[in-house]
Design a protein around this motif. Structure first.
Motif, PDB file in Angstrom:
ATOM      1  N   GLN A  14       0.806  -1.203   0.000  1.00 25.02           N
ATOM      2  CA  GLN A  14       0.000   0.000   0.000  1.00 25.02           C
ATOM      3  C   GLN A  14       0.846   1.264   0.000  1.00 25.02           C
ATOM      4  O   GLN A  14       0.406   2.304  -0.448  1.00 25.02           O
ATOM      5  CB  GLN A  14      -0.938   0.023   1.211  1.00 25.02           C
ATOM      6  CG  GLN A  14      -2.133  -0.886   1.087  1.00 25.02           C
ATOM      7  CD  GLN A  14      -1.772  -2.349   1.208  1.00 25.02           C
ATOM      8  OE1 GLN A  14      -0.822  -2.702   1.893  1.00 25.02           O
ATOM      9  NE2 GLN A  14      -2.512  -3.197   0.532  1.00 25.02           N
ATOM     10  N   ASP A  15       2.087   1.172   0.489  1.00 27.07           N
ATOM     11  CA  ASP A  15       2.960   2.344   0.506  1.00 27.07           C
ATOM     12  C   ASP A  15       3.777   2.485  -0.776  1.00 27.07           C
ATOM     13  O   ASP A  15       4.595   3.385  -0.896  1.00 27.07           O
ATOM     14  CB  ASP A  15       3.882   2.320   1.725  1.00 27.07           C
ATOM     15  CG  ASP A  15       4.840   1.141   1.717  1.00 27.07           C
ATOM     16  OD1 ASP A  15       4.789   0.322   0.778  1.00 27.07           O
ATOM     17  OD2 ASP A  15       5.640   1.052   2.663  1.00 27.07           O
ATOM     18  N   GLY A  16       3.587   1.602  -1.757  1.00 29.63           N
ATOM     19  CA  GLY A  16       4.267   1.706  -3.044  1.00 29.63           C
ATOM     20  C   GLY A  16       5.528   0.873  -3.187  1.00 29.63           C
ATOM     21  O   GLY A  16       6.074   0.772  -4.272  1.00 29.63           O
ATOM     22  N   GLY A  17       6.021   0.282  -2.110  1.00 28.03           N
ATOM     23  CA  GLY A  17       7.217  -0.555  -2.174  1.00 28.03           C
ATOM     24  C   GLY A  17       6.879  -1.957  -2.651  1.00 28.03           C
ATOM     25  O   GLY A  17       5.729  -2.379  -2.652  1.00 28.03           O
ATOM     26  N   TRP A  18       7.884  -2.700  -3.070  1.00 27.53           N
ATOM     27  CA  TRP A  18       7.681  -4.067  -3.525  1.00 27.53           C
ATOM     28  C   TRP A  18       7.414  -4.976  -2.330  1.00 27.53           C
ATOM     29  O   TRP A  18       8.051  -4.848  -1.298  1.00 27.53           O
ATOM     30  CB  TRP A  18       8.893  -4.557  -4.298  1.00 27.53           C
ATOM     31  CG  TRP A  18       9.059  -3.828  -5.587  1.00 27.53           C
ATOM     32  CD1 TRP A  18       9.931  -2.820  -5.817  1.00 27.53           C
ATOM     33  CD2 TRP A  18       8.315  -3.999  -6.777  1.00 27.53           C
ATOM     34  NE1 TRP A  18       9.783  -2.358  -7.096  1.00 27.53           N
ATOM     35  CE2 TRP A  18       8.791  -3.070  -7.714  1.00 27.53           C
ATOM     36  CE3 TRP A  18       7.287  -4.858  -7.160  1.00 27.53           C
ATOM     37  CZ2 TRP A  18       8.279  -2.976  -9.004  1.00 27.53           C
ATOM     38  CZ3 TRP A  18       6.788  -4.762  -8.449  1.00 27.53           C
ATOM     39  CH2 TRP A  18       7.277  -3.842  -9.352  1.00 27.53           C
ATOM     40  N   SER A  19       6.493  -5.887  -2.456  1.00 31.81           N
ATOM     41  CA  SER A  19       6.107  -6.798  -1.390  1.00 31.81           C
ATOM     42  C   SER A  19       6.640  -8.203  -1.676  1.00 31.81           C
ATOM     43  O   SER A  19       6.215  -8.848  -2.635  1.00 31.81           O
ATOM     44  CB  SER A  19       4.584  -6.849  -1.270  1.00 31.81           C
ATOM     45  OG  SER A  19       4.191  -7.875  -0.381  1.00 31.81           O
ATOM     46  N   CYS A  20       7.579  -8.662  -0.848  1.00 31.09           N
ATOM     47  CA  CYS A  20       8.131 -10.012  -1.018  1.00 31.09           C
ATOM     48  C   CYS A  20       7.039 -11.068  -0.858  1.00 31.09           C
ATOM     49  O   CYS A  20       7.051 -12.079  -1.563  1.00 31.09           O
ATOM     50  CB  CYS A  20       9.238 -10.262  -0.006  1.00 31.09           C
ATOM     51  SG  CYS A  20      10.726  -9.335  -0.365  1.00 31.09           S
ATOM     52  N   MET A  21       6.112 -10.843   0.038  1.00 31.65           N
ATOM     53  CA  MET A  21       5.034 -11.813   0.263  1.00 31.65           C
ATOM     54  C   MET A  21       4.137 -11.915  -0.974  1.00 31.65           C
ATOM     55  O   MET A  21       3.750 -13.014  -1.368  1.00 31.65           O
ATOM     56  CB  MET A  21       4.213 -11.401   1.480  1.00 31.65           C
ATOM     57  CG  MET A  21       3.187 -12.399   1.884  1.00 31.65           C
ATOM     58  SD  MET A  21       3.941 -13.795   2.694  1.00 31.65           S
ATOM     59  CE  MET A  21       2.528 -14.554   3.423  1.00 31.65           C
ATOM     60  N   ARG A  22       3.831 -10.798  -1.592  1.00 29.55           N
ATOM     61  CA  ARG A  22       2.997 -10.834  -2.801  1.00 29.55           C
ATOM     62  C   ARG A  22       3.736 -11.511  -3.956  1.00 29.55           C
ATOM     63  O   ARG A  22       3.150 -12.266  -4.711  1.00 29.55           O
ATOM     64  CB  ARG A  22       2.574  -9.425  -3.204  1.00 29.55           C
ATOM     65  CG  ARG A  22       1.555  -8.849  -2.273  1.00 29.55           C
ATOM     66  CD  ARG A  22       1.146  -7.474  -2.711  1.00 29.55           C
ATOM     67  NE  ARG A  22       0.277  -6.880  -1.723  1.00 29.55           N
ATOM     68  CZ  ARG A  22      -0.707  -6.063  -2.009  1.00 29.55           C
ATOM     69  NH1 ARG A  22      -0.921  -5.705  -3.241  1.00 29.55           N
ATOM     70  NH2 ARG A  22      -1.460  -5.571  -1.057  1.00 29.55           N
ATOM     71  N   ILE A  23       5.020 -11.225  -4.097  1.00 23.94           N
ATOM     72  CA  ILE A  23       5.813 -11.836  -5.156  1.00 23.94           C
ATOM     73  C   ILE A  23       5.898 -13.347  -4.942  1.00 23.94           C
ATOM     74  O   ILE A  23       5.716 -14.134  -5.873  1.00 23.94           O
ATOM     75  CB  ILE A  23       7.211 -11.197  -5.222  1.00 23.94           C
ATOM     76  CG1 ILE A  23       7.096  -9.735  -5.671  1.00 23.94           C
ATOM     77  CG2 ILE A  23       8.127 -11.982  -6.151  1.00 23.94           C
ATOM     78  CD1 ILE A  23       8.369  -8.931  -5.512  1.00 23.94           C
ATOM     79  N   THR A  24       6.144 -13.771  -3.711  1.00 23.52           N
ATOM     80  CA  THR A  24       6.235 -15.197  -3.397  1.00 23.52           C
ATOM     81  C   THR A  24       4.903 -15.893  -3.638  1.00 23.52           C
ATOM     82  O   THR A  24       4.861 -16.989  -4.210  1.00 23.52           O
ATOM     83  CB  THR A  24       6.677 -15.393  -1.937  1.00 23.52           C
ATOM     84  OG1 THR A  24       7.916 -14.728  -1.744  1.00 23.52           O
ATOM     85  CG2 THR A  24       6.807 -16.864  -1.594  1.00 23.52           C
ATOM     86  N   THR A  25       3.813 -15.269  -3.231  1.00 22.27           N
ATOM     87  CA  THR A  25       2.484 -15.847  -3.442  1.00 22.27           C
ATOM     88  C   THR A  25       2.195 -16.006  -4.921  1.00 22.27           C
ATOM     89  O   THR A  25       1.685 -17.042  -5.355  1.00 22.27           O
ATOM     90  CB  THR A  25       1.412 -14.958  -2.776  1.00 22.27           C
ATOM     91  OG1 THR A  25       1.665 -14.901  -1.384  1.00 22.27           O
ATOM     92  CG2 THR A  25       0.027 -15.505  -2.999  1.00 22.27           C
TER      93      THR A  25
END
Length: 89
Positions: A14-25
């Motif tokens: 939500q803050d615009g940074g890359w999310s490792c959890m979303r990428i892994t999912t």
């Protein structure tokens, strides 16, 4: 919106940074479901998806949902204000 912009939006917090959890999912879903589709083509017939594959996909999606719920609290996405930072309020 282009496909590249939509994918970038899906993989960012939500803050615009890359999310490792979303990428892994996303990777778990693509690899598991891709392997299942590939094996259906290799076998030349419908191969029922195994419980192990279902568990991997559902577990990764459930873990991401739980993480988002923990980060945003009870209010969900409607109450999120990036200026407040991350974590519970």
């Amino acid at each position: 919106m282009s496909a590249r912009a939509a994918l970038a939006d899906a993989l960012q917090c939500q803050d615009g940074g890359w999310s490792c959890m979303r990428i892994t999912t996303l990777l778990v879903c693509v690899v598991v479901l891709g392997m299942w589709v590939a094996f259906c083509f290799i076998e030349g017939r419908f191969v029922p998806i195994s419980w192990e594959m279902v568990t991997l996909v559902a577990g990764s999606q459930g873990a991401k949902a739980a993480q988002l719920r923990f980060e945003l609290g009870r209010g969900g996405l409607a109450s999120y204000d990036p200026s407040e930072g991350e974590g519970l309020r």
